[in-house]
Write a protein that holds these residues in place. Sequence first.
Motif, mmCIF file in Angstrom:
data_model
loop_
_atom_site.group_PDB
_atom_site.id
_atom_site.type_symbol
_atom_site.label_atom_id
_atom_site.label_comp_id
_atom_site.label_asym_id
_atom_site.label_seq_id
_atom_site.Cartn_x
_atom_site.Cartn_y
_atom_site.Cartn_z
ATOM 1 N N MET A 1 1.193 -1.491 -0.248
ATOM 2 C CA MET A 1 0.312 0.305 0.041
ATOM 3 C C MET A 1 1.015 1.288 -0.009
ATOM 4 S SD MET A 1 -2.920 -1.254 2.993
ATOM 5 C CE MET A 1 -3.835 -0.017 2.740
ATOM 6 N N ARG A 2 2.222 1.188 1.126
ATOM 7 C CA ARG A 2 2.730 2.113 1.007
ATOM 8 C C ARG A 2 3.560 2.476 -0.651
ATOM 9 N NH1 ARG A 2 8.894 3.339 3.894
ATOM 10 N NH2 ARG A 2 8.683 5.359 3.632
ATOM 11 N N ALA A 3 4.029 1.532 -0.570
ATOM 12 C CA ALA A 3 4.894 1.444 -2.422
ATOM 13 C C ALA A 3 3.754 2.456 -2.948
ATOM 14 C CB ALA A 3 4.464 0.227 -3.230
ATOM 15 N N ALA A 4 2.401 1.822 -3.526
ATOM 16 C CA ALA A 4 0.934 2.467 -4.349
ATOM 17 C C ALA A 4 0.572 3.851 -3.770
ATOM 18 C CB ALA A 4 -0.067 1.311 -4.291
ATOM 19 N N ILE A 5 1.023 3.973 -3.409
ATOM 20 C CA ILE A 5 0.741 6.189 -2.247
ATOM 21 C C ILE A 5 2.066 6.372 -3.055
ATOM 22 C CG2 ILE A 5 0.257 7.071 -1.101
ATOM 23 C CD1 ILE A 5 -0.834 4.969 0.890
ATOM 24 N N SER A 6 3.501 5.903 -2.350
ATOM 25 C CA SER A 6 4.139 6.379 -3.175
ATOM 26 C C SER A 6 4.899 6.980 -4.606
ATOM 27 C CB SER A 6 5.723 6.198 -3.261
ATOM 28 O OG SER A 6 5.683 6.003 -1.129
ATOM 29 N N HIS A 7 3.733 6.047 -5.456
ATOM 30 C CA HIS A 7 4.363 6.111 -6.599
ATOM 31 C C HIS A 7 3.505 7.033 -7.246
ATOM 32 C CE1 HIS A 7 2.699 4.419 -10.468
ATOM 33 N NE2 HIS A 7 4.083 4.477 -10.691
ATOM 34 N N LYS A 8 1.653 6.789 -6.187
ATOM 35 C CA LYS A 8 1.115 8.216 -6.576
ATOM 36 C C LYS A 8 1.608 9.706 -6.969
ATOM 37 C CE LYS A 8 -3.507 8.940 -7.800
ATOM 38 N NZ LYS A 8 -4.479 8.856 -8.750
ATOM 39 N N PHE A 9 2.722 9.970 -5.919
ATOM 40 C CA PHE A 9 3.081 10.978 -5.469
ATOM 41 C C PHE A 9 3.307 11.303 -6.649
ATOM 42 C CE2 PHE A 9 0.918 10.669 -1.054
ATOM 43 C CZ PHE A 9 0.308 12.069 -1.547
ATOM 44 N N ALA A 10 4.975 10.150 -6.814
ATOM 45 C CA ALA A 10 5.702 10.310 -7.374
ATOM 46 C C ALA A 10 5.990 10.924 -9.113
ATOM 47 C CB ALA A 10 7.246 9.732 -7.056
ATOM 48 N N ARG A 11 4.817 9.822 -9.371
ATOM 49 C CA ARG A 11 4.426 9.641 -11.113
ATOM 50 C C ARG A 11 3.188 10.592 -11.640
ATOM 51 N NH1 ARG A 11 7.187 5.265 -13.653
ATOM 52 N NH2 ARG A 11 9.202 5.280 -12.693
ATOM 53 N N GLU A 12 2.165 10.152 -10.856
ATOM 54 C CA GLU A 12 1.248 11.709 -11.042
ATOM 55 C C GLU A 12 0.716 13.575 -10.661
ATOM 56 O OE1 GLU A 12 -2.579 9.235 -11.190
ATOM 57 O OE2 GLU A 12 -1.847 7.338 -11.485
#
Length: 319
Positions: A1-12
Amino acid sequence: MRAAISHKFAREYGMGTQQWGENIFHPGTFTGNPSLSVTVSHYMISLRRRKARAGQPVTSAKSMDEDTMRKLWEFNMFYTDNRTEAVQPISRKEKAETPTLWAGVNVRIMLQVLYITAMLCLLRSDEVLRIRWSHVVFEPFNGSFRIKITLPFRKTHQTGGIAPFYLYPNYTKPWMCPARAWSHWWTYMQVNGGFAGFVFRRRVGYDRLSEHSEDALSPEAVMESFRLNLLDILINPKPYGTHSFRRGGAQYLANTLRWPLTSICAWGGWTERYDNPGTIFKYLVSWTDTPTVAREDFFNPMRRGVDPCHMCGRMCHCA
Protein backbone atom coordinates in the motif's frame (compact mmCIF):
# COMPACT_ATOMS: atom_id res chain seq x y z
CA MET A 1 0.00 0.00 0.00
CA ARG A 2 2.81 2.37 0.82
CA ALA A 3 4.56 1.57 -2.46
CA ALA A 4 1.37 2.33 -4.38
CA ILE A 5 0.93 5.66 -2.58
CA SER A 6 4.59 6.57 -3.15
CA HIS A 7 4.19 5.83 -6.86
CA LYS A 8 1.03 7.98 -6.99
CA PHE A 9 2.76 11.00 -5.45
CA ALA A 10 5.96 10.49 -7.46
CA ARG A 11 4.58 9.88 -10.95
CA GLU A 12 1.11 11.40 -11.12
CA TYR A 13 1.60 14.33 -8.73
CA GLY A 14 5.20 14.96 -9.79
CA MET A 15 6.64 15.01 -6.26
CA GLY A 16 9.59 12.77 -7.07
CA THR A 17 11.25 10.23 -4.81
CA GLN A 18 13.02 12.57 -2.39
CA GLN A 19 12.32 12.39 1.32
CA TRP A 20 9.49 14.63 2.53
CA GLY A 21 10.73 17.57 4.58
CA GLU A 22 10.46 21.28 5.27
CA ASN A 23 11.91 23.65 2.69
CA ILE A 24 14.82 25.45 4.35
CA PHE A 25 14.47 28.42 1.99
CA HIS A 26 10.73 28.78 2.57
CA PRO A 27 9.89 27.80 6.16
CA GLY A 28 6.37 26.45 6.55
CA THR A 29 6.38 24.79 3.13
CA PHE A 30 7.38 21.21 2.38
CA THR A 31 8.95 19.40 -0.57
CA GLY A 32 9.45 15.77 -1.56
CA ASN A 33 7.23 12.72 -1.41
CA PRO A 34 4.90 12.63 1.64
CA SER A 35 4.89 8.84 1.62
CA LEU A 36 8.66 8.88 2.14
CA SER A 37 8.62 11.00 5.26
CA VAL A 38 10.51 10.01 8.40
CA THR A 39 7.23 9.67 10.30
CA VAL A 40 5.80 7.18 7.81
CA SER A 41 9.08 5.23 7.74
CA HIS A 42 9.09 4.91 11.54
CA TYR A 43 5.47 3.79 11.46
CA MET A 44 6.18 1.06 8.88
CA ILE A 45 9.12 -0.25 10.93
CA SER A 46 7.05 -0.34 14.13
CA LEU A 47 4.17 -2.00 12.26
CA ARG A 48 6.45 -4.79 11.09
CA ARG A 49 7.73 -5.29 14.63
CA ARG A 50 4.23 -5.34 16.11
CA LYS A 51 3.09 -7.92 13.57
CA ALA A 52 6.12 -10.11 14.24
CA ARG A 53 5.57 -9.79 18.02
CA ALA A 54 1.94 -10.83 17.53
CA GLY A 55 3.08 -13.98 15.73
CA GLN A 56 2.00 -12.97 12.22
CA PRO A 57 4.54 -14.44 9.76
CA VAL A 58 5.47 -12.62 6.57
CA THR A 59 3.56 -14.52 3.91
CA SER A 60 5.04 -14.97 0.45
CA ALA A 61 3.42 -16.62 -2.53
CA LYS A 62 4.05 -20.35 -2.47
CA SER A 63 6.77 -21.27 -4.92
CA MET A 64 6.07 -23.29 -8.04
CA ASP A 65 7.86 -26.64 -8.09
CA GLU A 66 8.80 -29.04 -10.85
CA ASP A 67 6.17 -31.62 -9.93
CA THR A 68 3.36 -29.06 -10.22
CA MET A 69 4.81 -27.85 -13.53
CA ARG A 70 4.76 -31.44 -14.77
CA LYS A 71 1.10 -31.89 -13.77
CA LEU A 72 0.10 -28.62 -15.45
CA TRP A 73 1.96 -29.59 -18.60
CA GLU A 74 0.37 -33.04 -18.74
CA PHE A 75 -3.14 -31.65 -18.23
CA ASN A 76 -2.77 -28.80 -20.71
CA MET A 77 -1.06 -30.96 -23.33
CA PHE A 78 -3.99 -33.38 -23.09
CA TYR A 79 -6.06 -30.62 -24.66
CA THR A 80 -3.40 -30.05 -27.31
CA ASP A 81 -3.26 -33.71 -28.30
CA ASN A 82 -7.04 -34.21 -28.20
CA ARG A 83 -8.51 -31.38 -30.27
CA THR A 84 -12.04 -32.71 -30.19
CA GLU A 85 -13.84 -30.06 -28.15
CA ALA A 86 -16.35 -27.87 -29.93
CA VAL A 87 -15.17 -24.57 -31.34
CA GLN A 88 -18.48 -22.79 -30.74
CA PRO A 89 -18.95 -20.69 -27.57
CA ILE A 90 -19.40 -22.66 -24.35
CA SER A 91 -22.66 -22.07 -22.49
CA ARG A 92 -22.82 -21.28 -18.78
CA LYS A 93 -24.53 -24.59 -18.16
CA GLU A 94 -21.70 -26.50 -19.83
CA LYS A 95 -19.11 -24.55 -17.84
CA ALA A 96 -20.95 -25.30 -14.58
CA GLU A 97 -21.17 -29.01 -15.40
CA THR A 98 -17.57 -29.26 -16.64
CA PRO A 99 -15.19 -26.95 -14.71
CA THR A 100 -12.26 -27.71 -17.04
CA LEU A 101 -14.06 -25.86 -19.86
CA TRP A 102 -12.78 -22.50 -18.63
CA ALA A 103 -10.22 -22.52 -21.48
CA GLY A 104 -9.33 -24.45 -24.61
CA VAL A 105 -6.22 -25.50 -26.49
CA ASN A 106 -4.85 -22.14 -27.55
CA VAL A 107 -5.19 -20.43 -24.18
CA ARG A 108 -3.53 -23.37 -22.44
CA ILE A 109 -0.59 -23.37 -24.87
CA MET A 110 -0.10 -19.66 -24.24
CA LEU A 111 -0.19 -20.21 -20.48
CA GLN A 112 2.43 -22.97 -20.67
CA VAL A 113 4.79 -20.61 -22.49
CA LEU A 114 4.15 -17.94 -19.87
CA TYR A 115 4.66 -20.36 -16.97
CA ILE A 116 7.98 -21.77 -18.10
CA THR A 117 9.39 -18.44 -19.30
CA ALA A 118 8.58 -16.68 -16.04
CA MET A 119 9.99 -19.58 -14.02
CA LEU A 120 13.25 -20.18 -15.89
CA CYS A 121 14.03 -16.47 -16.43
CA LEU A 122 12.96 -15.49 -12.89
CA LEU A 123 10.64 -12.80 -14.23
CA ARG A 124 7.96 -10.78 -12.47
CA SER A 125 4.47 -10.96 -13.94
CA ASP A 126 4.66 -7.47 -15.44
CA GLU A 127 8.02 -8.28 -17.04
CA VAL A 128 6.92 -11.48 -18.72
CA LEU A 129 3.67 -9.91 -19.92
CA ARG A 130 5.57 -7.08 -21.61
CA ILE A 131 7.60 -9.43 -23.82
CA ARG A 132 7.07 -8.55 -27.48
CA TRP A 133 7.87 -10.67 -30.51
CA SER A 134 10.63 -8.20 -31.36
CA HIS A 135 12.34 -9.22 -28.09
CA VAL A 136 12.41 -12.93 -29.04
CA VAL A 137 14.89 -14.54 -31.45
CA PHE A 138 15.03 -18.22 -32.41
CA GLU A 139 18.66 -19.16 -33.06
CA PRO A 140 19.95 -22.45 -34.55
CA PHE A 141 21.51 -24.76 -31.98
CA ASN A 142 22.78 -28.33 -32.35
CA GLY A 143 20.20 -29.38 -34.94
CA SER A 144 17.40 -27.63 -33.09
CA PHE A 145 17.10 -24.07 -31.81
CA ARG A 146 17.57 -21.97 -28.73
CA ILE A 147 15.53 -18.94 -27.66
CA LYS A 148 17.12 -15.57 -26.99
CA ILE A 149 14.95 -13.11 -25.05
CA THR A 150 16.19 -9.55 -24.65
CA LEU A 151 14.06 -7.35 -22.43
CA PRO A 152 14.26 -3.55 -22.75
CA PHE A 153 13.07 -2.87 -19.20
CA ARG A 154 13.23 -4.50 -15.78
CA LYS A 155 12.62 -3.22 -12.29
CA THR A 156 16.29 -3.61 -11.41
CA HIS A 157 17.51 -2.17 -14.73
CA GLN A 158 15.31 0.79 -15.56
CA THR A 159 17.91 2.46 -17.77
CA GLY A 160 18.77 -0.56 -19.93
CA GLY A 161 21.87 -2.74 -19.90
CA ILE A 162 19.85 -5.94 -19.44
CA ALA A 163 21.67 -9.14 -20.34
CA PRO A 164 19.66 -11.46 -22.63
CA PHE A 165 18.22 -14.78 -21.52
CA TYR A 166 19.13 -17.91 -23.48
CA LEU A 167 16.79 -20.91 -23.20
CA TYR A 168 17.67 -24.34 -24.59
CA PRO A 169 15.75 -27.56 -25.30
CA ASN A 170 15.32 -30.01 -22.43
CA TYR A 171 14.76 -33.42 -23.98
CA THR A 172 14.71 -35.35 -20.69
CA LYS A 173 11.99 -33.22 -19.06
CA PRO A 174 9.46 -31.96 -21.63
CA TRP A 175 7.47 -30.17 -18.91
CA MET A 176 10.55 -28.00 -18.32
CA CYS A 177 11.42 -27.57 -22.00
CA PRO A 178 11.05 -23.95 -23.16
CA ALA A 179 11.80 -24.88 -26.78
CA ARG A 180 8.82 -27.24 -26.93
CA ALA A 181 6.46 -24.70 -25.36
CA TRP A 182 7.61 -21.82 -27.56
CA SER A 183 7.42 -23.93 -30.74
CA HIS A 184 3.74 -24.72 -30.01
CA TRP A 185 3.00 -21.03 -29.50
CA TRP A 186 5.01 -19.99 -32.56
CA THR A 187 2.94 -22.39 -34.71
CA TYR A 188 -0.31 -20.91 -33.43
CA MET A 189 0.79 -17.31 -33.93
CA GLN A 190 2.07 -18.04 -37.41
CA VAL A 191 -1.46 -18.96 -38.46
CA ASN A 192 -3.60 -16.74 -36.24
CA GLY A 193 -1.81 -13.66 -35.01
CA GLY A 194 1.43 -12.87 -36.76
CA PHE A 195 4.65 -11.90 -35.06
CA ALA A 196 3.96 -8.32 -34.07
CA GLY A 197 3.18 -6.70 -30.75
CA PHE A 198 2.89 -8.60 -27.51
CA VAL A 199 3.61 -12.31 -27.22
CA PHE A 200 0.83 -12.87 -24.69
CA ARG A 201 -2.50 -11.53 -25.97
CA ARG A 202 -5.76 -10.82 -24.17
CA ARG A 203 -8.27 -13.68 -24.08
CA VAL A 204 -11.50 -13.37 -26.06
CA GLY A 205 -14.12 -15.88 -24.96
CA TYR A 206 -13.39 -19.55 -24.44
CA ASP A 207 -10.39 -20.18 -26.68
CA ARG A 208 -9.73 -17.14 -28.83
CA LEU A 209 -7.12 -14.44 -28.43
CA SER A 210 -7.25 -10.81 -29.43
CA GLU A 211 -6.31 -10.06 -33.01
CA HIS A 212 -4.88 -6.69 -31.98
CA SER A 213 -1.13 -6.95 -31.52
CA GLU A 214 -1.09 -4.27 -28.79
CA ASP A 215 -3.83 -5.91 -26.73
CA ALA A 216 -1.71 -7.48 -24.00
CA LEU A 217 -2.81 -10.03 -21.43
CA SER A 218 -3.40 -8.43 -18.01
CA PRO A 219 -1.90 -9.64 -14.70
CA GLU A 220 -5.42 -10.11 -13.32
CA ALA A 221 -6.34 -12.40 -16.23
CA VAL A 222 -3.14 -14.39 -15.73
CA MET A 223 -3.87 -14.87 -12.03
CA GLU A 224 -7.44 -16.01 -12.69
CA SER A 225 -6.34 -18.48 -15.39
CA PHE A 226 -3.46 -19.77 -13.26
CA ARG A 227 -5.76 -20.51 -10.33
CA LEU A 228 -8.30 -22.25 -12.54
CA ASN A 229 -5.46 -24.27 -14.06
CA LEU A 230 -4.34 -25.36 -10.58
CA LEU A 231 -7.88 -26.49 -9.82
CA ASP A 232 -7.71 -28.64 -12.97
CA ILE A 233 -4.97 -30.70 -11.31
CA LEU A 234 -6.67 -30.69 -7.89
CA ILE A 235 -4.26 -28.25 -6.21
CA ASN A 236 -5.51 -25.54 -3.87
CA PRO A 237 -4.65 -22.25 -5.64
CA LYS A 238 -5.01 -20.01 -2.58
CA PRO A 239 -1.32 -19.98 -1.51
CA TYR A 240 -0.08 -19.23 -5.04
CA GLY A 241 0.43 -15.92 -6.81
CA THR A 242 2.09 -14.61 -9.95
CA HIS A 243 5.35 -14.36 -7.95
CA SER A 244 5.24 -18.13 -7.45
CA PHE A 245 7.12 -18.69 -10.72
CA ARG A 246 9.93 -16.27 -9.82
CA ARG A 247 10.39 -17.88 -6.41
CA GLY A 248 9.97 -21.38 -7.81
CA GLY A 249 12.50 -20.69 -10.53
CA ALA A 250 15.11 -19.65 -7.97
CA GLN A 251 14.52 -22.83 -5.99
CA TYR A 252 14.59 -24.97 -9.14
CA LEU A 253 17.97 -23.53 -10.14
CA ALA A 254 19.38 -23.94 -6.62
CA ASN A 255 17.93 -27.30 -5.53
CA THR A 256 17.44 -29.21 -8.79
CA LEU A 257 20.05 -27.81 -11.17
CA ARG A 258 22.39 -27.01 -8.25
CA TRP A 259 23.50 -23.62 -9.51
CA PRO A 260 25.68 -21.62 -7.10
CA LEU A 261 24.02 -18.56 -5.59
CA THR A 262 26.30 -16.21 -7.53
CA SER A 263 25.06 -17.71 -10.82
CA ILE A 264 21.42 -17.43 -9.76
CA CYS A 265 21.90 -13.76 -8.83
CA ALA A 266 23.66 -13.04 -12.10
CA TRP A 267 20.99 -14.84 -14.15
CA GLY A 268 18.06 -13.23 -12.34
CA GLY A 269 19.62 -9.76 -12.22
CA TRP A 270 19.16 -9.35 -8.49
CA THR A 271 22.47 -7.68 -7.71
CA GLU A 272 25.87 -7.08 -9.18
CA ARG A 273 27.78 -6.78 -5.90
CA TYR A 274 26.05 -9.59 -3.96
CA ASP A 275 25.87 -7.26 -0.96
CA ASN A 276 22.30 -8.08 0.03
CA PRO A 277 22.02 -11.83 0.78
CA GLY A 278 18.47 -11.39 2.09
CA THR A 279 17.26 -10.67 -1.44
CA ILE A 280 18.04 -14.16 -2.72
CA PHE A 281 17.44 -15.93 0.61
CA LYS A 282 13.77 -14.90 0.79
CA TYR A 283 13.21 -16.56 -2.59
CA LEU A 284 14.82 -19.81 -1.49
CA VAL A 285 13.13 -20.25 1.90
CA SER A 286 9.57 -19.62 3.07
CA TRP A 287 7.20 -21.33 5.49
CA THR A 288 4.61 -21.49 2.69
CA ASP A 289 6.77 -23.87 0.62
CA THR A 290 6.50 -27.64 0.88
CA PRO A 291 9.49 -29.12 2.76
CA THR A 292 11.69 -31.15 0.42
CA VAL A 293 13.15 -33.38 3.16
CA ALA A 294 11.47 -34.84 6.23
CA ARG A 295 13.20 -33.94 9.48
CA GLU A 296 14.13 -37.55 10.27
CA ASP A 297 15.66 -38.12 6.81
CA PHE A 298 18.44 -35.54 6.77
CA PHE A 299 21.03 -38.10 7.96
CA ASN A 300 19.04 -41.22 7.12
CA PRO A 301 21.47 -43.64 5.35
CA MET A 302 18.49 -45.46 3.79
CA ARG A 303 17.02 -42.28 2.36
CA ARG A 304 15.60 -42.79 -1.09
CA GLY A 305 17.77 -41.51 -3.92
CA VAL A 306 16.84 -38.79 -6.35
CA ASP A 307 16.18 -39.19 -10.05
CA PRO A 308 19.39 -40.17 -11.87
CA CYS A 309 21.35 -37.38 -13.48
CA HIS A 310 21.17 -37.75 -17.27
CA MET A 311 24.82 -36.63 -17.52
CA CYS A 312 26.63 -38.69 -14.88
CA GLY A 313 23.98 -41.21 -13.80
CA ARG A 314 24.41 -40.50 -10.07
CA MET A 315 21.33 -40.72 -7.80
CA CYS A 316 22.80 -39.58 -4.49
CA HIS A 317 21.71 -36.32 -2.86
CA CYS A 318 25.20 -34.88 -3.01
CA ALA A 319 25.43 -35.20 -6.80
